[in-house]
Design a protein around this motif. Structure first.
Motif, PDB file in Angstrom:
ATOM      1  N   ASN A   9     -11.737  10.901   7.641  1.00 46.09           N
ATOM      2  CA  ASN A   9     -12.383  12.027   6.960  1.00 46.09           C
ATOM      3  C   ASN A   9     -13.881  11.880   7.224  1.00 46.09           C
ATOM      4  O   ASN A   9     -14.537  11.030   6.620  1.00 46.09           O
ATOM      5  CB  ASN A   9     -12.081  11.966   5.458  1.00 46.09           C
ATOM      6  CG  ASN A   9     -12.851  13.019   4.674  1.00 46.09           C
ATOM      7  OD1 ASN A   9     -13.491  13.898   5.264  1.00 46.09           O
ATOM      8  ND2 ASN A   9     -12.803  12.930   3.357  1.00 46.09           N
ATOM      9  N   LYS A  11     -16.183  13.798   6.438  1.00 44.92           N
ATOM     10  CA  LYS A  11     -17.013  14.432   5.397  1.00 44.92           C
ATOM     11  C   LYS A  11     -18.091  15.285   6.078  1.00 44.92           C
ATOM     12  O   LYS A  11     -17.846  15.802   7.166  1.00 44.92           O
ATOM     13  CB  LYS A  11     -17.578  13.377   4.445  1.00 44.92           C
ATOM     14  CG  LYS A  11     -16.443  12.489   3.877  1.00 44.92           C
ATOM     15  CD  LYS A  11     -16.831  11.631   2.729  1.00 44.92           C
ATOM     16  CE  LYS A  11     -15.613  10.854   2.239  1.00 44.92           C
ATOM     17  NZ  LYS A  11     -15.900  10.020   1.084  1.00 44.92           N
ATOM     18  N   HIS A  94      -9.755  16.636  -2.454  1.00 41.07           N
ATOM     19  CA  HIS A  94     -10.574  15.420  -2.385  1.00 41.07           C
ATOM     20  C   HIS A  94     -11.429  15.332  -3.646  1.00 41.07           C
ATOM     21  O   HIS A  94     -11.876  16.346  -4.180  1.00 41.07           O
ATOM     22  CB  HIS A  94     -11.459  15.446  -1.129  1.00 41.07           C
ATOM     23  CG  HIS A  94     -12.089  14.112  -0.870  1.00 41.07           C
ATOM     24  ND1 HIS A  94     -13.201  13.687  -1.556  1.00 41.07           N
ATOM     25  CD2 HIS A  94     -11.739  13.102  -0.028  1.00 41.07           C
ATOM     26  CE1 HIS A  94     -13.519  12.454  -1.140  1.00 41.07           C
ATOM     27  NE2 HIS A  94     -12.643  12.086  -0.217  1.00 41.07           N
ATOM     28  N   GLU A  96     -14.384  14.649  -4.085  1.00 40.82           N
ATOM     29  CA  GLU A  96     -15.703  15.278  -3.962  1.00 40.82           C
ATOM     30  C   GLU A  96     -15.613  16.793  -4.184  1.00 40.82           C
ATOM     31  O   GLU A  96     -16.558  17.409  -4.672  1.00 40.82           O
ATOM     32  CB  GLU A  96     -16.321  14.927  -2.597  1.00 40.82           C
ATOM     33  CG  GLU A  96     -16.740  13.458  -2.573  1.00 40.82           C
ATOM     34  CD  GLU A  96     -16.679  12.785  -1.221  1.00 40.82           C
ATOM     35  OE1 GLU A  96     -16.606  13.473  -0.193  1.00 40.82           O
ATOM     36  OE2 GLU A  96     -16.695  11.529  -1.201  1.00 40.82           O
ATOM     37  N   GLU A 165      -6.943   7.854  -3.844  1.00 42.52           N
ATOM     38  CA  GLU A 165      -8.333   7.479  -3.630  1.00 42.52           C
ATOM     39  C   GLU A 165      -9.019   7.267  -4.974  1.00 42.52           C
ATOM     40  O   GLU A 165      -9.477   8.236  -5.604  1.00 42.52           O
ATOM     41  CB  GLU A 165      -9.075   8.585  -2.864  1.00 42.52           C
ATOM     42  CG  GLU A 165      -8.509   8.857  -1.483  1.00 42.52           C
ATOM     43  CD  GLU A 165      -9.574   9.399  -0.523  1.00 42.52           C
ATOM     44  OE1 GLU A 165      -9.636   8.880   0.591  1.00 42.52           O
ATOM     45  OE2 GLU A 165     -10.347  10.290  -0.903  1.00 42.52           O
ATOM     46  N   ALA A 169     -13.992   3.718  -5.814  1.00 44.08           N
ATOM     47  CA  ALA A 169     -13.932   2.931  -4.564  1.00 44.08           C
ATOM     48  C   ALA A 169     -14.432   3.725  -3.361  1.00 44.08           C
ATOM     49  O   ALA A 169     -14.530   3.186  -2.262  1.00 44.08           O
ATOM     50  CB  ALA A 169     -12.495   2.480  -4.307  1.00 44.08           C
ATOM     51  N   ILE A 170     -14.769   5.004  -3.575  1.00 44.80           N
ATOM     52  CA  ILE A 170     -15.130   5.860  -2.442  1.00 44.80           C
ATOM     53  C   ILE A 170     -16.599   5.696  -2.098  1.00 44.80           C
ATOM     54  O   ILE A 170     -17.473   5.959  -2.934  1.00 44.80           O
ATOM     55  CB  ILE A 170     -14.814   7.344  -2.756  1.00 44.80           C
ATOM     56  CG1 ILE A 170     -13.305   7.537  -2.908  1.00 44.80           C
ATOM     57  CG2 ILE A 170     -15.380   8.250  -1.669  1.00 44.80           C
ATOM     58  CD1 ILE A 170     -12.898   8.933  -3.326  1.00 44.80           C
ATOM     59  N   GLY A 171     -16.855   5.209  -0.891  1.00 45.26           N
ATOM     60  CA  GLY A 171     -18.229   5.102  -0.410  1.00 45.26           C
ATOM     61  C   GLY A 171     -19.055   4.056  -1.130  1.00 45.26           C
ATOM     62  O   GLY A 171     -20.273   4.010  -0.986  1.00 45.26           O
ATOM     63  N   GLY A 208     -10.635   4.636   0.146  1.00 47.62           N
ATOM     64  CA  GLY A 208     -11.710   4.109  -0.699  1.00 47.62           C
ATOM     65  C   GLY A 208     -12.212   2.809  -0.122  1.00 47.62           C
ATOM     66  O   GLY A 208     -11.632   1.759  -0.374  1.00 47.62           O
ATOM     67  N   SER A 209     -13.257   2.919   0.708  1.00 43.89           N
ATOM     68  CA  SER A 209     -13.862   1.732   1.331  1.00 43.89           C
ATOM     69  C   SER A 209     -12.855   0.914   2.143  1.00 43.89           C
ATOM     70  O   SER A 209     -12.961  -0.311   2.231  1.00 43.89           O
ATOM     71  CB  SER A 209     -14.563   0.857   0.290  1.00 43.89           C
ATOM     72  OG  SER A 209     -15.618   1.586  -0.327  1.00 43.89           O
ATOM     73  N   MET A 210     -11.869   1.581   2.730  1.00 48.67           N
ATOM     74  CA  MET A 210     -11.001   0.849   3.657  1.00 48.67           C
ATOM     75  C   MET A 210     -11.788   0.630   4.944  1.00 48.67           C
ATOM     76  O   MET A 210     -12.486   1.524   5.423  1.00 48.67           O
ATOM     77  CB  MET A 210      -9.698   1.601   3.961  1.00 48.67           C
ATOM     78  CG  MET A 210      -8.635   0.692   4.601  1.00 48.67           C
ATOM     79  SD  MET A 210      -7.205   1.580   5.252  1.00 48.67           S
ATOM     80  CE  MET A 210      -6.046   1.404   3.926  1.00 48.67           C
ATOM     81  N   LEU A 228      -6.767   6.794   4.386  1.00 49.93           N
ATOM     82  CA  LEU A 228      -7.684   7.926   4.565  1.00 49.93           C
ATOM     83  C   LEU A 228      -9.089   7.311   4.580  1.00 49.93           C
ATOM     84  O   LEU A 228      -9.540   6.755   3.576  1.00 49.93           O
ATOM     85  CB  LEU A 228      -7.521   8.942   3.427  1.00 49.93           C
ATOM     86  CG  LEU A 228      -8.319  10.244   3.545  1.00 49.93           C
ATOM     87  CD1 LEU A 228      -8.059  10.963   4.862  1.00 49.93           C
ATOM     88  CD2 LEU A 228      -7.990  11.191   2.380  1.00 49.93           C
ATOM     89  N   ILE A 229      -9.719   7.394   5.727  1.00 43.64           N
ATOM     90  CA  ILE A 229     -10.886   6.565   6.020  1.00 43.64           C
ATOM     91  C   ILE A 229     -12.140   7.431   6.076  1.00 43.64           C
ATOM     92  O   ILE A 229     -12.209   8.356   6.896  1.00 43.64           O
ATOM     93  CB  ILE A 229     -10.727   5.879   7.405  1.00 43.64           C
ATOM     94  CG1 ILE A 229      -9.282   5.386   7.654  1.00 43.64           C
ATOM     95  CG2 ILE A 229     -11.748   4.768   7.581  1.00 43.64           C
ATOM     96  CD1 ILE A 229      -8.797   4.352   6.704  1.00 43.64           C
ATOM     97  N   GLY A 230     -13.117   7.127   5.244  1.00 40.61           N
ATOM     98  CA  GLY A 230     -14.374   7.858   5.267  1.00 40.61           C
ATOM     99  C   GLY A 230     -15.354   7.197   6.221  1.00 40.61           C
ATOM    100  O   GLY A 230     -15.293   7.381   7.436  1.00 40.61           O
ATOM    101  N   GLY A 231     -16.255   6.404   5.672  1.00 41.84           N
ATOM    102  CA  GLY A 231     -17.347   5.803   6.449  1.00 41.84           C
ATOM    103  C   GLY A 231     -16.901   5.140   7.739  1.00 41.84           C
ATOM    104  O   GLY A 231     -17.538   5.317   8.797  1.00 41.84           O
TER     105      GLY A 231
HETATM  106  P1  13P Z   1     -14.954   5.774   2.266  1.00 40.93           P
HETATM  107  O1  13P Z   1     -13.966   5.173   3.231  1.00 40.93           O
HETATM  108  O2  13P Z   1     -16.290   6.059   2.866  1.00 40.93           O
HETATM  109  O3  13P Z   1     -15.026   4.984   0.982  1.00 40.93           O
HETATM  110  O4  13P Z   1     -14.381   7.217   1.867  1.00 40.93           O
HETATM  111  C1  13P Z   1     -13.064   7.323   1.459  1.00 40.93           C
HETATM  112  C2  13P Z   1     -12.732   8.760   1.358  1.00 40.93           C
HETATM  113  O5  13P Z   1     -13.195   9.457   0.470  1.00 40.93           O
HETATM  114  C3  13P Z   1     -11.854   9.332   2.388  1.00 40.93           C
HETATM  115  O6  13P Z   1     -11.447  10.615   2.049  1.00 40.93           O
END
Ligand code: 13P
Length: 247
Positions: A9, A11, A94, A96, A165, A169-171, A208-210, A228-231
């Protein structure tokens, strides 16, 4: 369980040039992954992903979709438009969007239903805030969020993807421990089992911060079917290591 699913993701990040470099680096390193892989981009870049990823092992999708079919909804993007650009997935609900755009459980459920009606797989996000976890409400929150979707889509529930998520833990760099995540995934699996005879068909992703360092231990849990991977989806090497950990 079928293959694991690793979805990025992005974002609200990226540019034509940065996306091209990132995707080319991923394609150069991905080989024949044992996991299913997808990237969810900002809407203006879906055509770019379609051009770059068509015929590759990486699918693509959006980060949101309108709950409406078409019409006077300025700024919204319909499922038919996502189909035009080859999207296989649409993230819905999501945290957010729940937090900053006021999306309710009912709106999220309608979006999931709308995506399914067009043959797009909704990745439905659920998860508790820190305050909810500290108040011991984790289970009731995620069950309430998933229940709305089960109610809306009925027997089609086997066609969705769920992403747990935890908002805290997100970001943040704070990952749920594998045991904490597994405990919630087991709750979600049991809820799915009450709605379908085939609850294992539904991928339940952790998000969440995976990252490359913690992915393997999370993905080893019995009810964690992907991430589901953000950063870490903005760095080709990190994302590819997570994909490899899902093999
Ligand atoms: P992070 O991996 O940056 O914590 O984000 C997770 C997320 O919100 C994926 O949708």
């Amino acid at each position: 369980m079928s293959k694991k699913l690793i979805a990025g993701n992005w974002k609200m990040n990226g540019s034509l040039a940065a996306n091209e470099a990132l995707v080319q680096a991923m394609l150069a390193g991905i080989g024949q992954p044992s996991a299913e892989v997808a990237l969810c981009a900002p809407a203006p870049y879906l055509a770019q992903l379609q051009a770059l990823l068509q015929g590759s092992p990486i699918a693509w999708g959006s980060q949101d979709v309108s709950s409406h079919e078409q019409g006077a909804y300025t700024g919204e993007i319909s499922v038919a438009m996502l189909k035009d650009f080859g999207c296989r997935y649409a993230i819905v609900g999501h945290s957010e969007r729940r937090q900053y755009h006021g999306e309710t459980d009912e709106v999220v459920a309608t979006k999931a239903q709308r995506a399914l009606s067009a043959g797009i797989t909704p990745i439905v996000c659920v998860g508790e805030t820190l305050a909810e976890r500290e108040a011991n409400e984790t289970e009731s929150v995620v069950k309430r969020q998933l229940a709305a979707v089960i109610h809306a889509v009925g027997h089609c529930i086997t066609e969705i993807v769920v992403a747990y998520e935890p908002v805290w833990a997100i970001g943040t760099g704070k990952t749920a421990t594998p045991e904490m995540a597994q405990a919630v995934h087991a709750v979600l699996r049991a809820q799915l089992a009450a709605a379908t005879t085939n609850p294992k068909r539904v991928h339940i992703l952790y998000g969440g911060s995976m990252n490359a360092a913690n992915a393997a231990s999370l993905l080893a849990q019995p009810d964690i079917d992907g991430g589901l991977i953000g950063g870490a989806s903005l760095k080709a090497a990190d994302f590819l290591q997570i994909v490899a950990a899902a093999g």
